[in-house]
Scaffold this active site. Structure first.
Site, PDB file in Angstrom:
ATOM      1  N   ASN A   1      29.226 -32.083  18.229  1.00 37.01           N
ATOM      2  CA  ASN A   1      28.527 -32.260  16.956  1.00 37.01           C
ATOM      3  C   ASN A   1      27.184 -32.963  17.139  1.00 37.01           C
ATOM      4  O   ASN A   1      26.167 -32.520  16.606  1.00 37.01           O
ATOM      5  CB  ASN A   1      29.399 -33.046  15.979  1.00 37.01           C
ATOM      6  CG  ASN A   1      30.640 -32.280  15.561  1.00 37.01           C
ATOM      7  OD1 ASN A   1      30.829 -31.128  15.950  1.00 37.01           O
ATOM      8  ND2 ASN A   1      31.498 -32.915  14.768  1.00 37.01           N
TER       9      ASN A   1
ATOM     10  N   HIS B   1      -9.009 -12.092 -10.534  1.00 37.05           N
ATOM     11  CA  HIS B   1      -8.260 -10.939 -11.050  1.00 37.05           C
ATOM     12  C   HIS B   1      -8.623  -9.652 -10.303  1.00 37.05           C
ATOM     13  O   HIS B   1      -8.504  -8.557 -10.840  1.00 37.05           O
ATOM     14  CB  HIS B   1      -8.503 -10.750 -12.554  1.00 37.05           C
ATOM     15  CG  HIS B   1      -8.302 -11.987 -13.369  1.00 37.05           C
ATOM     16  ND1 HIS B   1      -7.054 -12.468 -13.708  1.00 37.05           N
ATOM     17  CD2 HIS B   1      -9.195 -12.871 -13.878  1.00 37.05           C
ATOM     18  CE1 HIS B   1      -7.185 -13.584 -14.410  1.00 37.05           C
ATOM     19  NE2 HIS B   1      -8.477 -13.850 -14.521  1.00 37.05           N
TER      20      HIS B   1
ATOM     21  N   SER C   1      -2.833   8.138  12.400  1.00 37.51           N
ATOM     22  CA  SER C   1      -1.813   8.894  11.685  1.00 37.51           C
ATOM     23  C   SER C   1      -1.331  10.043  12.545  1.00 37.51           C
ATOM     24  O   SER C   1      -2.107  10.640  13.303  1.00 37.51           O
ATOM     25  CB  SER C   1      -2.392   9.434  10.372  1.00 37.51           C
ATOM     26  OG  SER C   1      -1.564  10.441   9.825  1.00 37.51           O
TER      27      SER C   1
ATOM     28  N   LYS D   1      -7.575   9.114  10.180  1.00 40.02           N
ATOM     29  CA  LYS D   1      -7.097   7.818   9.717  1.00 40.02           C
ATOM     30  C   LYS D   1      -7.283   6.703  10.747  1.00 40.02           C
ATOM     31  O   LYS D   1      -7.096   6.903  11.951  1.00 40.02           O
ATOM     32  CB  LYS D   1      -5.617   7.906   9.347  1.00 40.02           C
ATOM     33  CG  LYS D   1      -5.303   8.787   8.158  1.00 40.02           C
ATOM     34  CD  LYS D   1      -5.957   8.287   6.881  1.00 40.02           C
ATOM     35  CE  LYS D   1      -5.411   6.963   6.410  1.00 40.02           C
ATOM     36  NZ  LYS D   1      -3.981   7.025   6.046  1.00 40.02           N
TER      37      LYS D   1
ATOM     38  N   GLU E   1      -0.867  -5.165   7.640  1.00 35.21           N
ATOM     39  CA  GLU E   1       0.238  -4.831   6.743  1.00 35.21           C
ATOM     40  C   GLU E   1       1.556  -5.403   7.258  1.00 35.21           C
ATOM     41  O   GLU E   1       2.395  -5.864   6.488  1.00 35.21           O
ATOM     42  CB  GLU E   1       0.348  -3.317   6.594  1.00 35.21           C
ATOM     43  CG  GLU E   1      -0.843  -2.694   5.880  1.00 35.21           C
ATOM     44  CD  GLU E   1      -0.861  -1.175   5.962  1.00 35.21           C
ATOM     45  OE1 GLU E   1      -1.721  -0.569   5.320  1.00 35.21           O
ATOM     46  OE2 GLU E   1      -0.015  -0.603   6.686  1.00 35.21           O
TER      47      GLU E   1
END
Length: 475
Positions: A109, A155, A276, A282, A289
């Site tokens: 422990n 925003h 891609s 791409k 991400e």
């Protein structure tokens, strides 16, 4: 037979043995376990509890085992349950009776709590280093792009122009706060539970302070029950990791936006982009991400430990076996994310012309035009309404404020003069924000002085840390 098997007539079923084993996770703490055992054995000998020859045999045997694990040649047996039993069993096999005396005056422990605290110290040190590296990269990028101006947003709508360096330094300060949270987790872990034994202490005359100092701990935990049951230091680590992951995710989101065709503010290096399988054109910000995505994983580990601990009575409970895997995962995940983010920032190309062109959209001078009127005696609320009307006129004409003729301004208010053009200049708008923490070049230069001072202080803290048992690589 298991080291605790004297009480039992039958053995544990193979399926439950595998279910209960923590060895697949805690074997990564082998260096911490060995360091703790060597400190414990040395203290036992000094206290006259075991002989000096036994302590020497234990230390030499542990060094041999550590070297073998480092080399990747040690064979772990799931029947050993955990790293403590794996090492102690092998030690006893090698040196005989002396190995059996190692566990005198301690329990698994306090042993596992010791190992975990040592591991957190190592993990937080590594995170401090990775955090400082990213902050260094952010400062370099800010220095290299002092003149770049981009639309500041609220925003996600164009609001007011700001220096790109100012924007990057906002993240610098976020990660500076994260550093302090990591330091707090380090300092929370920097107390030794060894000597608390199972929960109540021990009858042996242990010198807990001596063993604590031998392992590099600053102090001991004063209550034996708390020593074996506390995992607050792990929660501190999880929270620090979660908050830093959140900041990384916010920065990753902006990188995704900035590198898009719609923004074009930055171009990511090929080294931090992917393509891609079907669309040849791409260039995807996959790694930004992925950093954003891994944040949820780090959050999950925090919640898992909170839920694990929420209903536990004192002292130790087997539930706490679930405390290490998430911590190791979060620290490792975050260290990778920090490294990748540092690479992305240091290798990206800043497209200052695209940033400036974007400042011509969205009426970024509107507040300054209102301030122009307010400084000439018009109440700001009235000035706000006047400029709002001018913006509406721009929308009807399909133009920007600086495209409006002077007559239109004068029709809106006689307070407008020919010098209104100065309130419409992007560079002048930025330069006017000279308050502390503002975006004017002079204010950012002063902020940079604070940045360097904070970085130097945090670097000095890291360099001033005593030796810390590192995480092992051979397990």
């Amino acid at each position: 037979m298991a080291l605790w098997g004297g009480r039992f007539e039958g053995g544990v079923a193979t399926s439950t043995q595998e279910f209960g084993a923590s060895l697949p996770v805690d074997k990564h703490l082998y260096k911490q376990d060995i360091a703790g055992s060597k400190a414990h054995a040395g203290m036992l000998a000094k206290q006259g509890i075991i002989s000096d020859s036994d302590a020497q045999a234990i230390a030499e045997g542990l060094d041999q085992i550590e070297a073998q694990i480092d080399a990747g040649d040690f064979v772990f047996d799931i029947n050993d349950e955990d790293i403590h039993m794996a090492i102690e069993s092998e030690l006893t096999r090698r040196i005989g009776e002396a190995g059996k005396r190692l566990h005198t005056g301690r329990s698994r422990n306090d042993q596992v709590a010791t190992d975990t605290r040592l591991a957190v110290k190592a993990l937080t040190k590594d995170l401090m280093e990775a955090n400082l590296n990213l902050r260094h990269v952010l400062v370099e990028a800010a220095e290299a792009n002092k003149k770049a101006i981009l639309p500041g947003m609220t925003h996600l709508q164009h609001a007011q122009p700001v220096l790109f360096s100012h924007h990057l330094l906002a993240y610098y300060w976020m990660f500076t706060r994260d550093y302090k949270r990591i330091v707090a987790a380090f300092e929370a872990a920097d107390a030794s539970p060894l000597g608390a034994a199972a929960l109540a202490g021990t009858t042996y005359p242990l010198d807990r302070v001596a063993s604590a100092h031998a392992m590099g701990f600053k102090q001991i935990i004063p209550n034996s029950l708390d020593a074996v049951s506390d995992r607050d230091f792990l929660l501190d680590l999880h929270f620090a990791c979660s908050t830093m992951a959140m900041h990384l995710s916010r920065l990753a989101e902006e990188i995704v936006l900035w590198s898009s065709s719609e923004f074009g503010f930055i171009t990511l290096s090929d080294s931090f982009s992917t393509g891609s399988s079907i669309m040849p054109q791409k260039k995807n910000p996959d790694f930004a991400e992925l950093i954003r995505g891994k944040t949820g994983r780090v959050y999950g580990n925090l919640v898992q430990l909170l839920v694990t601990c929420k209903g536990l009575p004192l002292a130790y409970n087997k539930d706490l076996q679930e405390d290490k895997e998430g911590a190791l995962d979060s620290a490792h995940t975050l260290a990778q994310c920090l490294s990748v983010m540092s690479g992305m920032i240091s290798t990206m190309t800043v497209n200052a012309d695209a940033m400036r062109a974007a400042c011509k959209v969205g009426h970024l001078a509107a507040t300054d035009v209102a301030d122009y009127l307010a400084k000439r005696g018009m109440p700001f609320r009235e000035a706000h309404a006047v400029v709002g009307h001018l913006v509406l006129e721009c929308d009807k004409r399909g133009c920007q404020l600086d495209d409006l003729p002077l007559e239109v301004f004068k029709e809106a208010s006689p307070l407008f003069g020919a010098d209104i053009t100065s309130a419409l200049d992007i560079d002048a708008i930025v330069a006017a924000r000279t308050t502390q923490g503002g975006t004017a070049p002079t204010a950012v230069a002063e902020q940079m002085r604070l940045v360097r001072a904070s970085y130097t202080a945090d670097e000095a803290y890291l360099e001033g840390l005593p030796y810390i048992v590192p995480m092992g690589q051979g397990a």
